[in-house]
Design an enzyme around this catalytic site. Structure first.
Site, PDB file in Angstrom:
ATOM      1  N   HIS A  64      37.712  81.220  55.997  1.00  0.00           N
ATOM      2  CA  HIS A  64      37.904  80.225  54.934  1.00  0.00           C
ATOM      3  C   HIS A  64      38.412  78.883  55.424  1.00  0.00           C
ATOM      4  O   HIS A  64      38.660  77.990  54.612  1.00  0.00           O
ATOM      5  CB  HIS A  64      38.916  80.732  53.903  1.00  0.00           C
ATOM      6  CG  HIS A  64      38.449  81.893  53.107  1.00  0.00           C
ATOM      7  ND1 HIS A  64      37.817  81.756  51.888  1.00  0.00           N
ATOM      8  CD2 HIS A  64      38.500  83.216  53.343  1.00  0.00           C
ATOM      9  CE1 HIS A  64      37.519  82.956  51.406  1.00  0.00           C
ATOM     10  NE2 HIS A  64      37.928  83.874  52.272  1.00  0.00           N
ATOM     11  N   LYS A 114      45.228  70.446  42.969  1.00  0.00           N
ATOM     12  CA  LYS A 114      44.977  71.406  44.042  1.00  0.00           C
ATOM     13  C   LYS A 114      46.236  71.462  44.888  1.00  0.00           C
ATOM     14  O   LYS A 114      47.134  70.647  44.701  1.00  0.00           O
ATOM     15  CB  LYS A 114      43.771  71.000  44.883  1.00  0.00           C
ATOM     16  CG  LYS A 114      43.785  69.523  45.309  1.00  0.00           C
ATOM     17  CD  LYS A 114      42.533  69.153  46.099  1.00  0.00           C
ATOM     18  CE  LYS A 114      41.343  68.864  45.208  1.00  0.00           C
ATOM     19  NZ  LYS A 114      40.102  69.453  45.625  1.00  0.00           N
ATOM     20  N   ARG A 115      46.293  72.413  45.842  1.00  0.00           N
ATOM     21  CA  ARG A 115      47.450  72.444  46.729  1.00  0.00           C
ATOM     22  C   ARG A 115      47.646  71.075  47.392  1.00  0.00           C
ATOM     23  O   ARG A 115      46.666  70.387  47.695  1.00  0.00           O
ATOM     24  CB  ARG A 115      47.244  73.513  47.812  1.00  0.00           C
ATOM     25  CG  ARG A 115      47.445  74.914  47.304  1.00  0.00           C
ATOM     26  CD  ARG A 115      48.862  75.126  46.835  1.00  0.00           C
ATOM     27  NE  ARG A 115      49.776  75.213  47.951  1.00  0.00           N
ATOM     28  CZ  ARG A 115      50.508  76.279  48.240  1.00  0.00           C
ATOM     29  NH1 ARG A 115      50.451  77.353  47.484  1.00  0.00           N
ATOM     30  NH2 ARG A 115      51.325  76.270  49.270  1.00  0.00           N
ATOM     31  N   LYS A 151      43.783  67.241  52.276  1.00  0.00           N
ATOM     32  CA  LYS A 151      43.186  67.002  50.960  1.00  0.00           C
ATOM     33  C   LYS A 151      43.410  65.558  50.477  1.00  0.00           C
ATOM     34  O   LYS A 151      42.851  65.119  49.486  1.00  0.00           O
ATOM     35  CB  LYS A 151      43.744  67.994  49.938  1.00  0.00           C
ATOM     36  CG  LYS A 151      43.358  69.450  50.213  1.00  0.00           C
ATOM     37  CD  LYS A 151      43.986  70.390  49.188  1.00  0.00           C
ATOM     38  CE  LYS A 151      43.846  71.864  49.540  1.00  0.00           C
ATOM     39  NZ  LYS A 151      42.538  72.442  49.179  1.00  0.00           N
ATOM     40  N   THR A 184      36.623  75.106  45.309  1.00  0.00           N
ATOM     41  CA  THR A 184      35.929  75.720  44.169  1.00  0.00           C
ATOM     42  C   THR A 184      36.296  75.018  42.875  1.00  0.00           C
ATOM     43  O   THR A 184      35.580  75.135  41.882  1.00  0.00           O
ATOM     44  CB  THR A 184      36.244  77.229  44.032  1.00  0.00           C
ATOM     45  OG1 THR A 184      37.656  77.420  44.084  1.00  0.00           O
ATOM     46  CG2 THR A 184      35.579  78.023  45.130  1.00  0.00           C
ATOM     47  N   LYS A 217      34.311  73.948  39.171  1.00  0.00           N
ATOM     48  CA  LYS A 217      34.827  74.137  37.805  1.00  0.00           C
ATOM     49  C   LYS A 217      34.712  72.846  37.001  1.00  0.00           C
ATOM     50  O   LYS A 217      34.304  72.852  35.838  1.00  0.00           O
ATOM     51  CB  LYS A 217      36.283  74.610  37.859  1.00  0.00           C
ATOM     52  CG  LYS A 217      36.415  76.013  38.459  1.00  0.00           C
ATOM     53  CD  LYS A 217      37.836  76.373  38.879  1.00  0.00           C
ATOM     54  CE  LYS A 217      37.787  77.594  39.813  1.00  0.00           C
ATOM     55  NZ  LYS A 217      39.056  77.856  40.517  1.00  0.00           N
TER      56      LYS A 217
HETATM   57  C1  KOT Z   1      44.819  80.327  54.849  1.00  0.00           C
HETATM   58  C2  KOT Z   1      45.995  80.953  55.187  1.00  0.00           C
HETATM   59  C3  KOT Z   1      46.840  81.443  54.202  1.00  0.00           C
HETATM   60  C4  KOT Z   1      46.512  81.295  52.873  1.00  0.00           C
HETATM   61  C5  KOT Z   1      45.324  80.655  52.535  1.00  0.00           C
HETATM   62  C6  KOT Z   1      44.474  80.174  53.511  1.00  0.00           C
HETATM   63  C7  KOT Z   1      43.238  79.520  53.144  1.00  0.00           C
HETATM   64  C8  KOT Z   1      42.811  79.098  51.932  1.00  0.00           C
HETATM   65  N1  KOT Z   1      42.289  79.227  53.998  1.00  0.00           N
HETATM   66  N2  KOT Z   1      41.293  78.648  53.374  1.00  0.00           N
HETATM   67  N3  KOT Z   1      41.596  78.562  52.118  1.00  0.00           N
HETATM   68  C9  KOT Z   1      40.721  77.995  51.096  1.00  0.00           C
HETATM   69  O1  KOT Z   1      39.774  78.997  50.702  1.00  0.00           O
HETATM   70  C10 KOT Z   1      38.949  78.589  49.613  1.00  0.00           C
HETATM   71  C11 KOT Z   1      38.082  79.744  49.195  1.00  0.00           C
HETATM   72  O2  KOT Z   1      37.076  79.992  50.107  1.00  0.00           O
HETATM   73  C12 KOT Z   1      38.129  77.360  49.993  1.00  0.00           C
HETATM   74  O3  KOT Z   1      37.402  76.940  48.861  1.00  0.00           O
HETATM   75  C13 KOT Z   1      39.048  76.242  50.483  1.00  0.00           C
HETATM   76  O4  KOT Z   1      38.272  75.182  50.939  1.00  0.00           O
HETATM   77  C14 KOT Z   1      39.965  76.762  51.587  1.00  0.00           C
HETATM   78  O5  KOT Z   1      40.884  75.763  51.938  1.00  0.00           O
END
Ligand code: KOT
Length: 838
Positions: A374, A567-568, A573, A678, A682
């Site tokens: 991810h 978002k976070r 970002k 995502t 939405k």
């Molecule tokens: C990594 C470590 C700990 C907790 C969360 C993450 C993380 C979250 N890594 N990628 N993400 C997000 O995942 C989403 C779902 O696929 C993506 O849409 C987003 O771009 C990622 O930042």
């Protein structure tokens, strides 16, 4: 064989548990019954929260019946199942979704209406299940909804944290974190399975011995044990009898925790040990896209993967099949590297406990697992220190080293004499101390690896997994673009729009087949339709304006352009860039004559999101947003032309209000850093336009809706490296508009500038890693284009309709089907309605 019930009994059963037979009276009876007995309340003394609890318990009864039926039929037929291992499930509220998916929303609304309650108020009384940080956890929740709706046999496995993601409050402009003890009131959406208790071990040592054939075998002699207790969360599909399950594990002490010392009558120590055991599932780590590296987190990961595998293996063994059939019966999806220990644990079970030989076992393991990556951010890559790992999991460490040895031997055979290559590909990083690279382990132990959007999947093939693509071939590395569930993110969150769509298309089939939204394209020029469309957007904006008034005390006009970034909070970002552009806008407005001001498009800039508690720079961004808001919102020279709002404690339920109310949402990460995103999907699904970069899923959204309906700016992913280089070594000057903005901050326009110095220094030439300066001019231009486009409301409404109409691709139903067909090789299993026997 089922014993045959008399017709009256079957009728009663059906009324209680079957949607087709549900009638208002039975529903009311069940609600009143739960108020009186389960909740021990006088029925005439109900408030909204009691009503919520009672409706939840009543819906839960029906879910349990469906759950039992589904699981019973699955056990009997025993098709191949998928297990989705995720440390995060960001479910949000459940009641509205449960009633929708059960097809009982209207009957329940009428039922409680007659009891004197409004469904909206009752729904609002539920608090969020927030067992996730952001997108990664919400994605898992959307996928569970789609899996059930598409009737795939699937279980999720996760942890039942006592504390979900922290509650955020803003105190003097700063983020403050408060514990989210979400289990304060009983949670009606979980079924405790106190009988399902699995012992999980830690620490100790490894005993090696020769077996009867003279083969060296290893046995883990653990030093500590805890219990894993199962809590099941039923996940009903939409418009189907199927009801899947998320099994969440809770840690409990065993009577003997320290297996070696038998606690020698030391009562205090044994109570302390018990507390340690319960701590494992106490709290969700509040980091998104960063790695904390704490021992407790490693304990969580092993506790969860070991309990889940034990459960999966036990289920498999019931069928008395040969071990070689395991991958034919079981697919396990790893949601990021967090569950990678499952690979090692399965190898340990097969080799140490089931006495398979290493190669046969490894073949089974790799055919079972698949891995979703991810993120490419280096700070998010999971690595565990070898000494810490060895202490907690001594046998697993040996297995990791063996996996690595056999793997590197094969690499060496294919690409001889390339020491650098071996070093790069090794699962073990040679550092002080050595580190285990979980992403490498996940790739080596899986048969498929996927990224979450086209650009991201290409990037990982070209960067972090490049050597692996060369070794394994490119078939192993695939893309599955993320998706969202239309049930929650359109039908529930924007019910008015949903009704208009159904009325226009003549059917609600789009809820299960989102491509049908294309039918809206022929309504783009229909004036009557346009009017209805915009009236709904405006009503949604009024609702958000009320929320902003209530939570932030700020009055905003629903006629202004609503510009949203929720978002976070993370440097990549670039919320920082957004607020810097807001400052620029503020300064521009201040410099205008009254006549010029009349031409300014009024805008409300809305922020929301949590920062990891230890992420200093991100927290400063929140402070800056609030400081700017304070000054701008009170400046009489600005009035309604610009308002700035930070909505505290952004979560799923808030998103359900914010998303349908946006005109423009911002997805402005430095190209190549946001794997997918995502929320972008939405917003566009709800007729909001995007201001964004060529990053993540934005690119595919552009392809679907057309470039006239999206505002794109900034550098491209392949340009990033050169831009960083140029900045660092060729002395590219800072963007002049940005210089002006920074000067204004440093002058003290927004509080004591000393506060913001650490933030501003991230933009020092050569250090501006996320390229805010490089993108700033094009960002300002894109913002102007947004203003101009919004002024032309006749054209804007067409863009808005085209957005929604062309978002079919981003249904999580599509994503899940791709996983099922290309990675898991599982088929739908339809639960038959065999309760209606007569
Ligand atoms: C990594 C470590 C700990 C907790 C969360 C993450 C993380 C979250 N890594 N990628 N993400 C997000 O995942 C989403 C779902 O696929 C993506 O849409 C987003 O771009 C990622 O930042």
């Amino acid at each position: 064989e089922r014993s045959k019930w008399p017709k009256e009994t079957i009728d009663l059963w059906n009324r209680l548990y079957k949607k087709d037979a549900a009638d208002i009276e039975t529903i009311q009876k069940s609600i009143v019954h739960h108020v009186t007995t389960t909740l021990a309340r006088a029925a005439y003394n109900m408030d909204n929260f009691t009503a919520y609890q009672a409706v939840a318990l009543s819906a839960r009864d029906r879910l349990i019946a469906q759950w039992n039926e589904t699981q019973g039929q699955l056990s009997k037929a025993d098709p191949k199942r998928v297990y989705y291992l995720s440390l995060e499930f960001l479910l949000g509220r459940s009641m509205d979704n449960a009633l929708l998916n059960l097809g009982l929303k209207d009957v329940y609304a009428k039922g409680i209406g007659q009891l004197g309650f409004r469904m909206e108020d009752v729904v609002e009384s539920e608090s969020d299940a927030a067992l996730g940080n952001g997108n990664l956890g919400r994605l898992a929740a959307c996928y569970m909804d789609s899996l059930a709706t598409l009737e795939y046999p699937a279980w999720g496995y996760g942890l039942r944290y006592n504390y979900g993601i922290f509650q955020q409050r803003i105190i003097e402009g700063y983020q403050a974190e408060f514990p989210d003890y979400w289990l304060n009131f009983d949670n009606p959406w979980e079924l405790p399975r106190l009988d399902i208790s699995i012992p999980i071990y830690f620490a100790g040592h490894v005993h090696s011995f020769q077996d009867e054939y003279g083969v060296t075998r290893h046995k883990w002699v653990p030093g500590q044990s805890v219990q894993a207790i199962a809590y099941d969360v039923p996940i009903p599909g939409y418009d189907t009898e199927n009801c899947n399950n998320i099994r969440l594990w809770r840690s409990k002490p065993t009577r003997v925790f320290d297996l070696t010392s038998f606690n020698e009558g030391n009562y205090e120590k044994s109570v302390e040990d018990a507390t340690q055991a319960e701590k494992i599932t106490s709290v969700l780590y509040p980091n998104d896209n960063t790695m904390a590296g704490k021992e407790l987190r490693l304990k969580q990961q092993y506790f969860w993967t070991a309990a889940s595998l034990h459960d999966i293996v036990r289920r498999f063994k019931k069928s008395q099949r040969d071990w070689s059939d395991f991958p034919e019966q079981v697919a396990i999806q790893l949601n990021d590297t967090h569950p990678t220990l499952a690979i090692v644990e399965l190898q340990r079970i097969l080799v140490d406990e089931e006495q398979l030989n290493w190669d046969d076992a490894w073949e089974i393991v790799t055919r079972t697992f698949a891995f979703t990556n991810h993120t490419v951010l280096p700070e998010a890559m999971e690595k565990w220190s070898v000494p810490m790992f060895e202490y907690l999991l001594p046998r697993h460490l040996q297995i990791v080293f063996d996996i690595n040895l056999f793997f590197l031997q094969k690499v060496e055979k294919r690409f001889p004499n390339d020491r650098e290559l071996l070093k790069r590909m090794s699962i073990i990083e040679e550092a002080q101390p050595q580190q285990i690279r979980m992403a490498h382990l996940a790739v080596v132990g899986s048969h498929k690896v996927n990224g979450v959007a086209a650009l991201h999947s290409n990037l990982i093939r070209d960067t972090i997994f490049k050597d692996f693509v060369e070794y394994y071939g490119s078939d192993k590395f695939v893309n599955v673009t993320n998706g969202i569930t239309s049930r929650r993110w359109l039908n529930q969150a924007n019910h008015k729009l949903s009704e208009l769509i159904t009325e226009t298309l003549g059917s609600d089939a789009w809820i299960k087949d989102l491509d049908l939204l294309k039918g809206l394209n022929k309504k783009v020029d229909d004036k009557v339709f346009q009017k209805k469309w915009m009236a709904i957007k405006r009503a949604n904006k009024v609702r958000l304006a009320e929320l902003i008034k209530e939570r932030c005390g700020i009055e905003v006009s629903p006629d202004a352009l609503f510009d949203v970034q929720v978002k976070r909070i993370h440097e990549y970002k670039r919320q920082f860039m957004n607020i810097l552009a807001v400052i620029h806008r503020y300064r521009t407005i201040k410099s205008l004559t009254p006549a010029q001001k009349a031409n300014v498009q009024p805008r409300v800039v809305i922020f929301g999101g949590k920062a990891a508690p230890g992420y200093y720079v991100a927290k400063l961004v929140i402070k800056l947003i609030n400081s700017v808001a304070n000054v701008v919102n009170q400046d009489p020279a600005v009035g309604d032309l610009l308002k700035v709002v930070f909505i505290p404690d952004y979560n799923v339920s808030l998103a359900e209000v914010i998303v349908p109310a946006s005109d423009i949402s911002q997805h402005i990460s430095t190209a190549g850093t946001e794997a997918s995103g995502t929320s972008n999907m939405k917003f566009v699904l709800n007729g909001g336009l995007i201001l964004g970069t060529m990053d993540g899923a934005n690119i595919e959204i552009l392809e679907e809706i057309g470039e006239d309906n999206i505002f794109i700016f900034g550098c491209l992913a392949h340009e990033v490296e050169d831009l960083r280089y140029a900045q660092r070594y060729r002395g590219v000057p800072m963007d002049p508009a940005l210089q002006g903005v920074l000067a204004a901050i440093e002058k003290g326009t927004f509080e004591d500038p000393k506060i913001f110095q650490p933030l501003i220094s991230t933009l020092t030439i050569g250090k501006d890693y996320y390229l805010i300066s490089a993108d700033f001019a094009s960002y300002l231009r894109a913002n102007q284009a947004v203003d101009a486009a919004y002024k032309d409301q006749d054209e804007w409404v067409k863009k808005s309709i085209r957005c929604t109409a062309n978002m079919g691709k981003f249904s999580s139903d599509r994503s899940v089907k791709e996983y099922a067909d290309n990675i898991w090789h599982i088929k739908p299993f339809k639960v038959v309605d065999n309760q209606q026997i007569d």
